[in-house]
Write an enzyme that holds these catalytic residues in place. Structure first.
Site, PDB file in Angstrom:
ATOM      1  N   ASP A  78       3.338  -4.622  -3.396  1.00 16.07           N
ATOM      2  CA  ASP A  78       2.014  -4.069  -3.646  1.00 16.07           C
ATOM      3  C   ASP A  78       1.382  -3.831  -2.280  1.00 16.07           C
ATOM      4  O   ASP A  78       0.932  -4.771  -1.629  1.00 16.07           O
ATOM      5  CB  ASP A  78       1.171  -5.039  -4.483  1.00 16.07           C
TER       6      ASP A  78
ATOM      7  N   GLU B 162       4.377   0.184  -5.513  1.00 18.67           N
ATOM      8  CA  GLU B 162       3.337   0.827  -6.306  1.00 18.67           C
ATOM      9  C   GLU B 162       2.962   2.146  -5.654  1.00 18.67           C
ATOM     10  O   GLU B 162       2.763   2.225  -4.449  1.00 18.67           O
ATOM     11  CB  GLU B 162       2.107  -0.067  -6.422  1.00 18.67           C
TER      12      GLU B 162
ATOM     13  N   ASP C 139      -2.369  -9.759  -5.257  1.00 14.71           N
ATOM     14  CA  ASP C 139      -1.415  -8.809  -4.670  1.00 14.71           C
ATOM     15  C   ASP C 139       0.033  -9.268  -4.882  1.00 14.71           C
ATOM     16  O   ASP C 139       0.918  -8.447  -5.090  1.00 14.71           O
ATOM     17  CB  ASP C 139      -1.694  -8.643  -3.166  1.00 14.71           C
TER      18      ASP C 139
END
Length: 171
Positions: free
Chosen positions: A7, A67, A140
């Site tokens: 992330d 992501e 995260d």
């Protein structure tokens, strides 16, 4: 298969390594790469790159899942996150690790079957799927695990689609 889910972020880049073996999923490692706001952007990017290289060398993932950049209203944030994504992609390219990107919607659908799932629902699913005693922290890191799990659930379908497309072009 070992999947390194990431992330991306400039303050915290979440990382989680998930092992998928015969449909059994387990968390191998997870951590946040943090940088201080007192540092310059190039210094922060260097820390992200160097720490990610250490994770790649230690864990030896087969692939990475990242992501996709979600652009909302803050262009400055999107630009900085884009820079972090660039050093993440560079590290994986140098390690010859393929990268697959997933949108937040794809992650939500893969883990909950619901495109409007909230962060807590995703975190609970990560905890349940991986049989963890508690939700991963910070957010995260939990998001990185969710992205890695999405790849574990999706890569077979992606490979089938790619093979199907190759067959169509050779026919």
């Amino acid at each position: 298969m070992l999947v390194l889910g990431i992330d991306p972020g400039i303050a915290i880049t979440g990382c989680a390594v998930i092992k998928e073996e015969k449909s059994h999923l387990s968390l191998i490692s997870s951590q946040g790469i943090t940088t201080s706001a007192k540092l310059t952007t190039p210094e922060r990017l260097c820390i992200i790159y160097e720490e990610l290289i250490k994770i790649i060398k230690k864990e030896k993932p087969d692939t990475a899942s990242l992501e996709s950049l979600f652009f909302n209203t803050n262009a400055k944030t999107a630009l900085i996150v884009g820079q972090a994504r660039g050093v993440i992609q560079l590290a994986h390219s140098q390690a010859k690790n393929p990268i697959t990107e997933y949108t937040p919607l794809q992650v939500k659908m893969a883990l909950t079957g619901y495109g409007r799932a909230d962060k807590n629902q995703i975190q609970q699913m990560v905890k349940t799927i991986l049989k963890l005693p508690e939700i991963l922290s910070p957010d995260d890191v939990a998001d990185a695990a969710a992205i890695a799990l999405t790849h574990c659930f999706s890569y077979k379908l992606i490979n089938l689609k790619t093979q199907s497309e190759k067959l169509k072009t050779t026919a």
